[in-house]
Design an enzyme around this catalytic site. Structure first.
Site, PDB file in Angstrom:
ATOM      1  N   SER A 157       0.804  -1.229   0.000  1.00 45.69           N
ATOM      2  CA  SER A 157       0.000   0.000   0.000  1.00 45.69           C
ATOM      3  C   SER A 157       0.835   1.276   0.000  1.00 45.69           C
ATOM      4  O   SER A 157       0.284   2.375   0.075  1.00 45.69           O
ATOM      5  CB  SER A 157      -0.949   0.003   1.200  1.00 45.69           C
ATOM      6  N   THR A 197      -1.888   3.630   4.095  1.00 45.76           N
ATOM      7  CA  THR A 197      -0.934   4.728   4.161  1.00 45.76           C
ATOM      8  C   THR A 197      -0.034   4.673   5.390  1.00 45.76           C
ATOM      9  O   THR A 197      -0.506   4.370   6.480  1.00 45.76           O
ATOM     10  CB  THR A 197      -1.749   6.044   4.288  1.00 45.76           C
ATOM     11  N   THR A 255       1.694   7.020   0.234  1.00 48.42           N
ATOM     12  CA  THR A 255       0.815   5.884  -0.083  1.00 48.42           C
ATOM     13  C   THR A 255       0.759   5.619  -1.579  1.00 48.42           C
ATOM     14  O   THR A 255       1.025   6.511  -2.393  1.00 48.42           O
ATOM     15  CB  THR A 255      -0.618   6.187   0.427  1.00 48.42           C
ATOM     16  N   ARG A 269      -6.995   8.760 -10.005  1.00 47.19           N
ATOM     17  CA  ARG A 269      -7.531   9.061  -8.668  1.00 47.19           C
ATOM     18  C   ARG A 269      -6.405   9.512  -7.720  1.00 47.19           C
ATOM     19  O   ARG A 269      -5.351   8.907  -7.631  1.00 47.19           O
ATOM     20  CB  ARG A 269      -8.211   7.825  -8.101  1.00 47.19           C
ATOM     21  N   VAL A 270      -6.675  10.583  -7.012  1.00 47.45           N
ATOM     22  CA  VAL A 270      -5.764  11.067  -5.974  1.00 47.45           C
ATOM     23  C   VAL A 270      -6.537  11.068  -4.658  1.00 47.45           C
ATOM     24  O   VAL A 270      -7.699  11.485  -4.614  1.00 47.45           O
ATOM     25  CB  VAL A 270      -5.264  12.493  -6.318  1.00 47.45           C
ATOM     26  N   GLY A 271      -5.909  10.580  -3.607  1.00 42.88           N
ATOM     27  CA  GLY A 271      -6.593  10.497  -2.321  1.00 42.88           C
ATOM     28  C   GLY A 271      -6.264  11.666  -1.409  1.00 42.88           C
ATOM     29  O   GLY A 271      -5.893  12.762  -1.853  1.00 42.88           O
ATOM     30  N   ASP A 272      -6.389  11.417  -0.123  1.00 38.43           N
ATOM     31  CA  ASP A 272      -6.151  12.464   0.883  1.00 38.43           C
ATOM     32  C   ASP A 272      -4.676  12.696   1.174  1.00 38.43           C
ATOM     33  O   ASP A 272      -4.279  13.777   1.624  1.00 38.43           O
ATOM     34  CB  ASP A 272      -6.847  12.081   2.195  1.00 38.43           C
ATOM     35  N   THR A 302      -5.277   7.832   7.863  1.00 43.14           N
ATOM     36  CA  THR A 302      -5.133   6.630   7.050  1.00 43.14           C
ATOM     37  C   THR A 302      -6.542   6.080   6.799  1.00 43.14           C
ATOM     38  O   THR A 302      -7.469   6.383   7.540  1.00 43.14           O
ATOM     39  CB  THR A 302      -4.241   5.592   7.761  1.00 43.14           C
ATOM     40  N   GLY A 303      -6.668   5.287   5.739  1.00 41.28           N
ATOM     41  CA  GLY A 303      -7.985   4.738   5.417  1.00 41.28           C
ATOM     42  C   GLY A 303      -8.532   5.328   4.133  1.00 41.28           C
ATOM     43  O   GLY A 303      -7.773   5.838   3.300  1.00 41.28           O
ATOM     44  N   GLY A 341      -9.501   7.620   1.694  1.00 41.36           N
ATOM     45  CA  GLY A 341      -9.154   9.032   1.608  1.00 41.36           C
ATOM     46  C   GLY A 341     -10.309   9.961   1.293  1.00 41.36           C
ATOM     47  O   GLY A 341     -10.297  11.132   1.700  1.00 41.36           O
TER      48      GLY A 341
END
Ligand code: GLY
Length: 329
Positions: A88, A190, A208, A218-221, A241-242, A244
């Protein structure tokens, strides 16, 4: 009369603060700050999940040599980025639905300076690229091809990040290609890291490969300052974490730091930020989010939606894995 060590320390502090107040050299606010500074648990490093145990070690090496928190968090999360067994983060991360490993990372130092990269491919250490964005450019965030170009021009090597293990998992997923981006509550995610150095300065980092088999692009947090990570050296820092998307919609890490600014402990602030997700996002039970927080005094907090989130804390007591409290019992 026998005086306990604790009572002796408290009495000495009160006496010291009293003498400052009488001499007029400190105002009330400064008195409080002085007291807090003396009570700091430092140095200290804190990171998400059990992979944090290994990541904390190089970070601690920096901290115990009186190094800076920002160097500690960078070195620390680089350990996880280079681990091909971790699916991850960095090398060996699970790819998107089209087979591309794309990485997000950010870093923030004690001056409030910040650097970030998103949607970066073929570079083992996105956090080190984010650090260079922070230190060497007038920008905070570079993305995609531009981030890659910057990395190559800065001397990073182009590397294929898709390991055989990750490729096999992706090929298995493709048989059904069921795109349902639910992060299993046991699925490690993450790495977010916060450190308080011997000088009393705070920094944070977060890196991450994002949600496995996500949509391309896609881009997360994690690369978003204030979502995946935020540090204010006057107050404290937080990492997430988790899943996003839930963190992005509530700007979780910034929220936690603001809760701490308003007087909450790191633990109360993490719980309140999870409660914000519960109040605002009706399907929150389907996802896992874990928050970690650290304040200027070296107090820590952690909280998640589901059972299963843990974190590693390295301080004078050693490097320990701790189970976080959680909402849904
Ligand atoms: N928290 C990592 C991600 O959602 O990408």
């Amino acid at each position: 009369m026998k005086v306990s060590r604790r009572s002796f320390i408290v009495k000495s502090l009160v006496a010291a603060i009293g003498s400052f107040a009488v001499s007029g050299r400190l105002n009330a606010k400064e008195n409080i700050r002085t007291t807090k500074q003396r009570l700091r648990n430092k140095p200290l490093v804190l990171s998400t999940w059990s992979h944090g145990i290994e990541a904390n070690k190089p970070a601690w090496d920096v901290l115990k040599a009186n190094g800076k928190a920002v160097d500690a968090v960078e070195k620390g999360v680089m350990q996880t980025e280079a681990d091909p067994e971790n699916t991850s983060v960095g090398l060996g991360g699970f790819p998107d639905r089209d087979g591309n490993v794309t990485l997000d990372a950010c870093i923030m130092d004690e001056t409030g300076n910040a650097g970030s990269i998103s949607f970066l491919q073929n570079i083992v250490h996105p956090i080190a690229v984010a650090r260079l964005v922070m230190d060497k450019t007038p920008h905070v965030m570079l993305s995609g091809k531009g981030a890659f170009q910057f990395a190559i021009e800065s001397g990073f090597e182009k590397t294929d990040l898709l390991t055989d293990k990750a490729k096999q998992a992706w090929e298995k997923w493709r048989l059904k290609a069921n795109y349902k981006p639910v992060i299993n509550i046991e699925n490690h995610d993450t790495i977010g890291m916060l450190a308080l150095d011997a000088n009393g300065d705070l920094s944070g980092a977060c890196t991450t490969s994002g949600v496995a088999f996500k949509m391309h692009g896609r881009v997360g947090d994690s690369p978003i300052i204030g979502a995946g990570m935020f540090v204010d050296n006057e107050v404290g820092g937080a990492v997430a974490t988790g899943m996003g998307e839930l963190v992005l919609k509530t700007l979780g890490s910034f929220l936690i730091v603001e809760f701490m600014r308003n007087g909450m402990s790191p633990q109360e602030a993490c719980e309140k930020a999870i409660d914000r997700i519960k109040q605002k996002l009706p399907d929150y039970e389907k996802f896992q989010i874990g928050y970690l927080a650290l304040n200027k005094q070296g107090e820590t907090g952690a909280y998640s939606i589901h059972k299963g989130f843990n974190y590693a804390q390295y301080d004078k007591k050693g490097n320990n894995l701790i189970d976080a409290e959680y909402l849904l019992k």
